[in-house]
Scaffold this active site. Structure first.
Site: not given
Ligand code: UD1
Ligand code: CA
Length: 450
Positions: A15, A387
């Site tokens: 199932r 950055s």
């Protein structure tokens, strides 16, 4: 008393509608089988035997990954639960203690319950775990007389009167191992399913003058999984319990129903967890940390006072020291972030060491993979990474060193130095106006042509 665990998991699990053996479907980041093994581990078993059938190789591999000492035995044909247990007999040759039978698809049996069964064994030859069912459905029924369990009758074989019994069989059974195998030898398959029922050993034991009794537990513990819907239900039940435990343990969950834990998540007191946080396996969070909304963590360790997220992803091997900050859209994998370091925005830090109080600028990427090998990046204490720095590993930036924004760093930057690796800017006076005029004239011409 020494104990051996026998965990049944040979059933096909039709199932589930899956290529994966049923017991390998996950709840809270671990196969159901592992949940059963963890439950049984509370009795400190001397041996653990897994009875596998469908997908036995995969089942054996998953069991070994959790516990390298387990033995997996094969049940080639699924002839019933008694036949399944019998397959464990050769692996328990010479074992004189108790055997505890668990099902691999019944993941929530609690340690206290197994301890109560072990305690009941002092006075009874066979102990069965039962539960009062709201809807007894097709469960086996426990036929008792006072303290004594007389027999178990399977639903299919039960009379109408027996079907009114609400005390049901969980499947968990404990007995001395050699007694268990002797009883199983006497089990036949003359019943409605033509299967060898483990449940038949109770009637056989009683006929031989042995004693049997029932230890009861809450129905939620015996929940078995047979379908995807039941798997989802089991996950929900696990999460509900984990959330309640976290709240009891002094953790703030501002919206508990949106936080998902793994089977092994460890979180210290006074941690705050915002909504929509997901914990994969292998996470330890120390006290007084904050995990902000929409973060995903797995295989990582976060130390006291750190703040993670919102929208952070910590992957396996992320090791964060005290008071670190990992901000939005940052991914960290296999990296040591030392105390007080900050990685606040839009960065990927993989295979790296970031020194104490270093500051990693927005958009920093450790370029750790060359397509074949992974390489390490080392950033010193107090370093300042500009950055949008690309750190092409293997590479190191020294203590209190800097990199210029937008740099591609391919050579080591020594302590205290500034590394810049970017094209020089050229500025052309009046050029923008000239270019705009050309472009606008071109557009006007095109529009007229239409
Ligand atoms: C079994 C019990 C029933 C109990 C119920 C609880 C028997 C005869 N019946 O019924 O009394 O109320 O569990 O859930 O024991 N398995 C094997 N090999 C086999 C057969 C089963 O490994 O040949 C394993 C399955 O994978 C599963 C477990 O044993 O993990 C239980 O088998 P299942 O067929 O689901 O038993 P039930 O009919 O539910
Ligand atoms: Ca079943």
């Amino acid at each position: 008393m020494t104990t051996a665990l026998i965990i049944l998991g040979a059933g096909m699990g039709t199932r589930m509608n899956s290529d994966l053996p049923k017991v390998l479907h996950h709840i809270a980041g671990a196969p159901m089988l592992v949940h059963a093994m963890k439950a049984g581990a509370s009795l400190e078993p001397e041996r653990t035997i897994i009875v596998a059938g469908h997908g036995a190789d995969k089942v054996a591999a998953a069991a070994l990954a959790w516990d390298p000492d387990v033995t997996t035995v094969l049940q080639t044909e699924q002839l019933g639960t008694a036949h399944a247990v019998a397959q464990a007999k050769p692996a328990l040759e010479g074992f004189a203690g108790d055997a505890l039978v668990l099902y691999g698809d019944t993941p929530f049996i609690q340690p206290e319950t197994l301890e109560a069964m072990a305690a009941a064994r002092a006075n009874h030859d066979v102990v069965v775990l039962g539960f009062e069912a709201d809807d007894p459905g097709r469960y086996g029924r426990l036929v008792t007389k006072g303290e004594t369990l007389e027999r178990i009758v399977e639903f299919k074989d039960a009379t109408d009167e027996e079907r009114t019994i609400t005390l049901c069989n969980s499947g968990v059974i404990m007995a001395n191992a050699s007694t268990l195998f002797d009883l199983i030898d006497a089990v036949g398959n003359d019943n409605a399913s033509a299967e060898y029922y483990l449940t038949d050993i109770i009637g056989i034991a009683r006929a031989q003058g042995l004693t049997a009794t029932v230890v009861s537990c809450d129905e939620t513990e015996t929940l078995g999984v047979n379908s995807r819907a039941e798997l989802a239900g089991a996950e929900a039940q696990f999460q509900a319990r984990a959330r309640a435990t976290a709240l009891d343990d002094g953790i703030t969950l501002s919206d508990p129903d949106t936080v998902y834990f793994a089977h092994d998540t460890v979180i210290g007191r006074d941690t705050i967890i915002e909504p929509n946080v997901v914990f994969g396996p292998g996470v330890t969070i120390e006290s007084a940390t904050t995990i902000r909304a929409f973060s995903h963590l797995e295989g990582c360790h976060v130390s006291r006072g750190s703040v993670i997220g919102p929208y952070a992803r910590l992957r396996p091997g992320a090791e964060l020291a005290e008071n670190t900050k990992v901000g939005n859209f940052v991914e960290i994998k296999n990296a040591q972030i030392e105390a007080g370091a900050k990685v606040n925005h839009l960065s990927y830090i993989g295979d790296a060491t970031i020194g104490e109080k270093a500051n990693i600028g927005a958009g920093t990427i450790t370029c750790n993979y060359d397509g074949v090998f992974k390489h390490h990046t080392t950033i010193g204490a107090g370093a300042f990474i500009g950055s949008n720095t690309m750190l092409v590993a293997p590479v190191s930036v020294g203590n209190h060193a800097m990199t210029g924004s937008g740099s591609v760093i391919t050579d080591d930057v020594p302590d205290g130095a500034l590394g810049i690796g970017r094209a020089r800017q050229a500025t052309k006076a009046g050029f923008a106006i000239k270019l705009f005029n050309i472009l606008r004239a071109r557009k006007a011409k095109q529009t007229k042509g239409h």
